[in-house]
Design a protein around this motif. Structure first.
Motif, PDB file in Angstrom:
ATOM      1  N   ASN A 395      -7.049   8.246  -5.253  1.00 36.89           N
ATOM      2  CA  ASN A 395      -6.108   7.576  -6.154  1.00 36.89           C
ATOM      3  C   ASN A 395      -4.706   7.636  -5.554  1.00 36.89           C
ATOM      4  O   ASN A 395      -3.836   8.391  -6.014  1.00 36.89           O
ATOM      5  CB  ASN A 395      -6.142   8.244  -7.531  1.00 36.89           C
ATOM      6  N   PRO A 396      -4.441   6.849  -4.548  1.00 38.39           N
ATOM      7  CA  PRO A 396      -3.100   6.865  -3.930  1.00 38.39           C
ATOM      8  C   PRO A 396      -2.063   6.235  -4.854  1.00 38.39           C
ATOM      9  O   PRO A 396      -2.324   5.225  -5.494  1.00 38.39           O
ATOM     10  CB  PRO A 396      -3.290   6.054  -2.652  1.00 38.39           C
ATOM     11  N   GLN A 397      -0.888   6.849  -4.882  1.00 32.97           N
ATOM     12  CA  GLN A 397       0.187   6.371  -5.738  1.00 32.97           C
ATOM     13  C   GLN A 397       1.486   6.139  -4.973  1.00 32.97           C
ATOM     14  O   GLN A 397       2.307   5.336  -5.403  1.00 32.97           O
ATOM     15  CB  GLN A 397       0.451   7.389  -6.869  1.00 32.97           C
ATOM     16  N   ASN A 403      -0.355   5.773   3.576  1.00 34.29           N
ATOM     17  CA  ASN A 403      -0.363   6.085   5.010  1.00 34.29           C
ATOM     18  C   ASN A 403      -1.517   7.011   5.364  1.00 34.29           C
ATOM     19  O   ASN A 403      -2.130   6.885   6.440  1.00 34.29           O
ATOM     20  CB  ASN A 403       0.962   6.725   5.405  1.00 34.29           C
ATOM     21  N   LEU A 404      -1.811   7.953   4.448  1.00 27.57           N
ATOM     22  CA  LEU A 404      -2.961   8.832   4.663  1.00 27.57           C
ATOM     23  C   LEU A 404      -4.268   8.041   4.677  1.00 27.57           C
ATOM     24  O   LEU A 404      -5.167   8.314   5.502  1.00 27.57           O
ATOM     25  CB  LEU A 404      -2.987   9.909   3.584  1.00 27.57           C
ATOM     26  N   ARG A 451      -3.065  -1.228  -3.707  1.00 33.79           N
ATOM     27  CA  ARG A 451      -1.617  -1.011  -3.558  1.00 33.79           C
ATOM     28  C   ARG A 451      -0.838  -1.939  -4.474  1.00 33.79           C
ATOM     29  O   ARG A 451       0.177  -1.537  -5.060  1.00 33.79           O
ATOM     30  CB  ARG A 451      -1.226  -1.235  -2.102  1.00 33.79           C
ATOM     31  N   ILE A 452      -1.292  -3.176  -4.616  1.00 39.37           N
ATOM     32  CA  ILE A 452      -0.608  -4.106  -5.529  1.00 39.37           C
ATOM     33  C   ILE A 452      -0.712  -3.616  -6.963  1.00 39.37           C
ATOM     34  O   ILE A 452       0.270  -3.656  -7.735  1.00 39.37           O
ATOM     35  CB  ILE A 452      -1.203  -5.509  -5.368  1.00 39.37           C
ATOM     36  N   ALA A 453      -1.890  -3.129  -7.349  1.00 39.20           N
ATOM     37  CA  ALA A 453      -2.059  -2.614  -8.709  1.00 39.20           C
ATOM     38  C   ALA A 453      -1.169  -1.398  -8.952  1.00 39.20           C
ATOM     39  O   ALA A 453      -0.562  -1.247 -10.033  1.00 39.20           O
ATOM     40  CB  ALA A 453      -3.521  -2.264  -8.938  1.00 39.20           C
ATOM     41  N   VAL A 454      -1.074  -0.545  -7.967  1.00 38.07           N
ATOM     42  CA  VAL A 454      -0.212   0.638  -8.112  1.00 38.07           C
ATOM     43  C   VAL A 454       1.249   0.229  -8.216  1.00 38.07           C
ATOM     44  O   VAL A 454       2.027   0.811  -8.999  1.00 38.07           O
ATOM     45  CB  VAL A 454      -0.449   1.597  -6.925  1.00 38.07           C
ATOM     46  N   LYS A 461       7.260   2.398 -14.583  1.00 38.44           N
ATOM     47  CA  LYS A 461       7.811   3.750 -14.476  1.00 38.44           C
ATOM     48  C   LYS A 461       9.203   3.743 -13.852  1.00 38.44           C
ATOM     49  O   LYS A 461      10.095   4.488 -14.296  1.00 38.44           O
ATOM     50  CB  LYS A 461       6.875   4.611 -13.625  1.00 38.44           C
ATOM     51  N   SER A 462       9.395   2.919 -12.852  1.00 43.85           N
ATOM     52  CA  SER A 462      10.719   2.857 -12.221  1.00 43.85           C
ATOM     53  C   SER A 462      11.764   2.312 -13.186  1.00 43.85           C
ATOM     54  O   SER A 462      12.913   2.802 -13.207  1.00 43.85           O
ATOM     55  CB  SER A 462      10.649   1.993 -10.958  1.00 43.85           C
ATOM     56  N   ILE A 463      11.388   1.289 -14.002  1.00 39.60           N
ATOM     57  CA  ILE A 463      12.335   0.756 -14.991  1.00 39.60           C
ATOM     58  C   ILE A 463      12.675   1.821 -16.018  1.00 39.60           C
ATOM     59  O   ILE A 463      13.852   1.992 -16.410  1.00 39.60           O
ATOM     60  CB  ILE A 463      11.747  -0.501 -15.662  1.00 39.60           C
ATOM     61  N   ARG A 464      11.672   2.556 -16.462  1.00 33.41           N
ATOM     62  CA  ARG A 464      11.916   3.592 -17.459  1.00 33.41           C
ATOM     63  C   ARG A 464      12.805   4.702 -16.887  1.00 33.41           C
ATOM     64  O   ARG A 464      13.717   5.199 -17.569  1.00 33.41           O
ATOM     65  CB  ARG A 464      10.572   4.163 -17.926  1.00 33.41           C
TER      66      ARG A 464
END
Length: 795
Positions: A395-397, A403-404, A451-454, A461-464
């Motif tokens: 579950n990459p975020q 990159n991993l 990646r697009i979904a994330v 989250k960034s807006i909040r």
């Protein structure tokens, strides 16, 4: 001394009387008979003759002595011919000489006694002696008796300076003074002052330094006090000030109620006044004897004895016969005592040995428990790293997580390609490589979709987070450590807009609640008249009209999203929300963008310097962070998370050892990667462990700050043992030490080409650097130089 003078005078008088009697016997009259009455000047000892003798001067006596000697040298006939009254002249001369000598001796003794008494009184007088410590120049002032010798002065100064007496050398005006000389022989007068120089014959081993630094003393060592002794008579007394070895304790005090003046109790530095001696030795009985108490005791049973007597018979049936035992000699007694002492010592030593063994056992158990704890902690940490890495794979975020993933994909592709090349040939190999390429393409597409979904999820989250930062109150730490928060009118405005945005973004709301939210939003944006607010009002009116017509909520989803987007744009406008000005990436002041905008040669966008890599050891090639990340995904697919963890741990460890550490914070991830891969070849220096997630950087020498030329790459298990080493040159072999120093030389030569790092290089001879090997030819420069290059290309 007076008794001695009387004895000498008495001896002189007896000798004079004895000589007078001999002269009367040995000097007959001219008729050959007995001596008749002597002349008037010889007959009476206490007559005017003695007065004449007493009043004779010393030259007259000396002339008579010479005449007497001349007469003594004449022949006997001249002596016998001169018999008669004239014959007494020689005897008289001898008596006069002896008396004059005795008087002179008495006068000399009196003068010597008076001189000794005067010298003794003068020698007890004190004078101020200023001793200059050479070559430091410190001055010591002492009050010293002028009758004492230089040797005693040296002993006093040696105890003050805590150096041996033999190394001290005192000189006056450049001339060394002998130890037997006294101060008054050097011309020092009572209550006067003199200046001397004192040096050490062994300044390296025993330097002369004052025990008390002069800057900590404001009081002089010697003061002169004027004291009134009699009526109208004053005398100057030299007083030497004694300083206490430790500061006086605070003993409390009190404060005046009316004036408010504070008075402190203090300790005195002089001894208490002695009571006058009464002439009788007094002893205190309380301090020599114990306290006596009288207490009566009564036995519970009266006991008495009775013996056989006249008229009384006592039976002896119950009597016991007591026989004497063996006689014990002194040697036997001492031997028994010795055996008892040895027995006690054996038991005591056994107990001490048991205590020591128990202590060693406890230390061993504690050591084993600590080692077990460390091993368990390392296992847990490693398992936590594996779980974290697996979670990041599944579950990459973040960008590092992707990159991993790409790094794992590249590693899998290389392994599959190597296996295909080693096992297949010809057309089969080409078909397998095509299939591998198709699988890689599918995996890249799957990672891209995720990646697009994330990114969509992270957008909310960034807006909040952005709205929470703008609405946060101003905070700072007070002097006592408390956290103080303050709200201004701008923060209150930002908080109101944030709450309103959250209400507008709520998906599940009833029609009445939605209408209320829209009306509130409409009144809020109407405060400012512009094209943006007019568009928001038009969209609000359209949604209200559609809601009154009964349009479904699913059909209004796009309209509501447009309203949220425009209102977010309204919130990010500094004219409507001043608190967001400090959070915007693009500053509102265009003058700040003039010298801070650069062209990315890859995407051809003008970006700020913060969007480029700030690594100290790499040249900015003209690509922004996004282009560099895209190139990494397309080509090398490197994972920098392990190097980032190494740098993070290095900074944390150095902050604990030295809060002013600078070099670890100047390095970036790329610099750590160069050190690990190029200099240390991605292996531990001791056991060649190649697990990058288990490697850490520590200091090579503990007493020096960490730097690329004072470090060693070790595993986490080896770190604790290396940090306990005090001297690396004694703990490690010479071959290993030379290998580590060679790696330090490579790092030094690489980072010496960077101006930012060159300032922290150690001083090393240029010849030594010239003879060392050169590392890989990597051209580096500072961020500022790269920024100037990019600015020139932009023009």
């Amino acid at each position: 001394m007076s008794k001695q003078r009387e004895d000498e005078e008495r001896e002189v008088t007896e000798e004079e009387q004895r000589e007078d009697e001999e002269q009367e016997v040995t000097n007959p009259q001219p008729g050959g008979g007995a001596a008749e009455d002597p002349p008037e000047d010889v007959r009476e000892p206490g007559s005017d003759r003695e007065e004449v003798r007493a009043h004779r001067s010393t030259p007259d006596v000396m002339e008579e002595v010479e005449e007497a000697e001349t007469q003594a040298d004449l022949p006997d006939e001249y002596q016998t011919a001169g018999s008669g009254p004239d014959c007494l002249d020689f005897t008289d001369v001898l008596e006069t000489v002896e008396e004059a000598e005795s008087q002179a001796d008495l006068h000399n003794d009196t003068e010597q006694l008076s001189e000794a008494h005067t010298t003794e009184n003068v020698g007890n007088s004190t004078a101020t002696v200023k001793v200059v410590l050479v070559p430091e120049g410190h001055v010591m002032t002492v009050a010293f008796a002028i009758g004492l010798s230089i040797q005693e002065l040296k002993c006093h100064l040696a105890s003050e300076l805590r150096v041996p007496v033999e190394v001290l050398q005192i000189s006056v005006d450049g001339r060394v003074v002998e130890e037997k000389q006294r101060l008054m022989e050097l011309g020092v007068r009572p209550h006067g002052s003199t200046r001397m120089e004192m040096s050490s014959t062994d300044p390296i081993t025993h330097p002369l330094r004052p025990v008390r630094p002069p800057e900590h003393d404001n009081m002089p060592d010697v003061i002169t006090v004027r004291v009134q002794t009699d009526d109208g008579v004053f005398q100057e007394v030299v007083v030497e000030i004694e300083r206490p070895r430790q500061p006086k304790v605070f003993m409390g005090g009190y404060r005046h109620r009316l004036t408010g003046v504070e008075y402190h109790h203090t300790a005195v530095q002089t001894l208490p006044r002695r009571r006058p001696d009464r002439g009788v030795v007094v002893f205190s009985r309380d301090t020599q004897t114990v306290e006596l108490k009288s207490q009566a005791q009564q036995c519970p049973v009266n006991v008495s004895t009775q013996m056989t007597g006249i008229g009384c018979y006592i039976s002896c049936m119950n009597d016991k016969l007591v026989a004497p035992g063996n006689y014990i000699t002194a040697d036997e007694h001492h031997n028994r005592r010795l055996r008892a002492v040895i027995c006690l010592q054996s038991f005591a030593r056994r107990w001490l040995a048991q205590q020591a063994v128990d202590r060693l056992r406890r230390e061993r158990d504690r050591r084993l428990a600590w080692l077990e704890l460390q091993e368990r902690r390392r296992k847990e940490e490693k398992e936590e790293q594996l779980r974290d890495r697996r979670q990041r794979w599944m579950n990459p975020q973040r960008r590092e997580d992707f990159n991993l993933l790409y790094h794992a994909l590249e590693k899998w592709r290389c392994e599959e390609e190597q296996q295909i090349n080693s096992s297949l040939r010809g057309a089969e190999r080409k078909a397998a490589l095509c299939l591998l390429l198709e699988q890689e393409t599918q995996l890249i597409a799957a990672i891209g979709r995720h990646r697009i979904a994330v990114q969509n999820n992270n957008y909310d989250k960034s807006i909040r987070n952005f709205l929470d930062k703008s609405a946060a109150p101003h905070q700072w730490r007070a002097a006592d450590g408390r956290l103080i928060e303050m709200d201004s009118q701008h923060t209150i405005r930002a908080r109101e807009l944030r709450d309103l945005y959250e209400s507008v973004s709520l998906p599940a709301a009833s029609q009445e609640q939605r209408l209320h939210i829209l009306m509130t939003l409409k009144h809020t944006v109407k405060e400012h008249e512009c094209q943006l607010t007019r568009d928001i009002v038009d969209l609000i009116d359209r949604e209200v009209d559609l809601m009154t017509r009964g349009v479904k909520a699913a059909s209004l989803e796009g309209l509501r999203r447009r309203i949220s987007t425009l209102f977010l744009q309204y919130i990010k406008t500094p004219a409507f929300n001043p608190e967001v000005a400090k959070l915007l990436k693009v500053p509102q002041n265009l003058s700040q963008l003039k010298n801070d905008m650069f062209l990315c040669r890859s995407c051809h966008r003008y970006l700020r310097s913060a969007d480029f890599s700030p690594a100290a050891s790499t040249r900015l090639s003209g690509r922004c962070r996004d282009c560099a990340g895209l190139d990494n995904i397309a080509r090398s697919r490197d994972d920098f998370s392990c190097y980032k963890n190494i740098l993070k741990r290095l900074r944390a460890d150095e902050l604990q050892l030295n809060e002013d550490a600078k070099i670890p914070f100047l390095l970036q991830v790329e610099d750590v990667r160069y050190l690990v891969e190029v200099v240390w070849t991605s292996r531990s220096a001791l056991h060649a462990s190649n697990d990058l997630y288990n490697l850490v950087f520590v200091r090579w020498e503990r007493k020096r700050d960490w730097s690329p030329w004072n470090c060693i790459l070790l595993s986490k298990e080896e770190t604790s043992a290396h940090l306990e080493v005090q001297d690396v040159h004694k703990a490690y072999e010479a071959t290993f030490v030379r290998r580590i120093e060679h790696k330090h030389m490579l790092a030094r030569r690489h980072f010496s080409q960077i101006p930012v790092m060159a300032e922290h290089l150690d001083s090393q001879p240029a010849a030594a650097l010239g003879n060392q090997l050169v590392s890989k030819p990597i051209v580096t420069t500072a961020v500022k130089h790269a920024a100037d290059t990019m600015r020139a290309s932009a023009r």
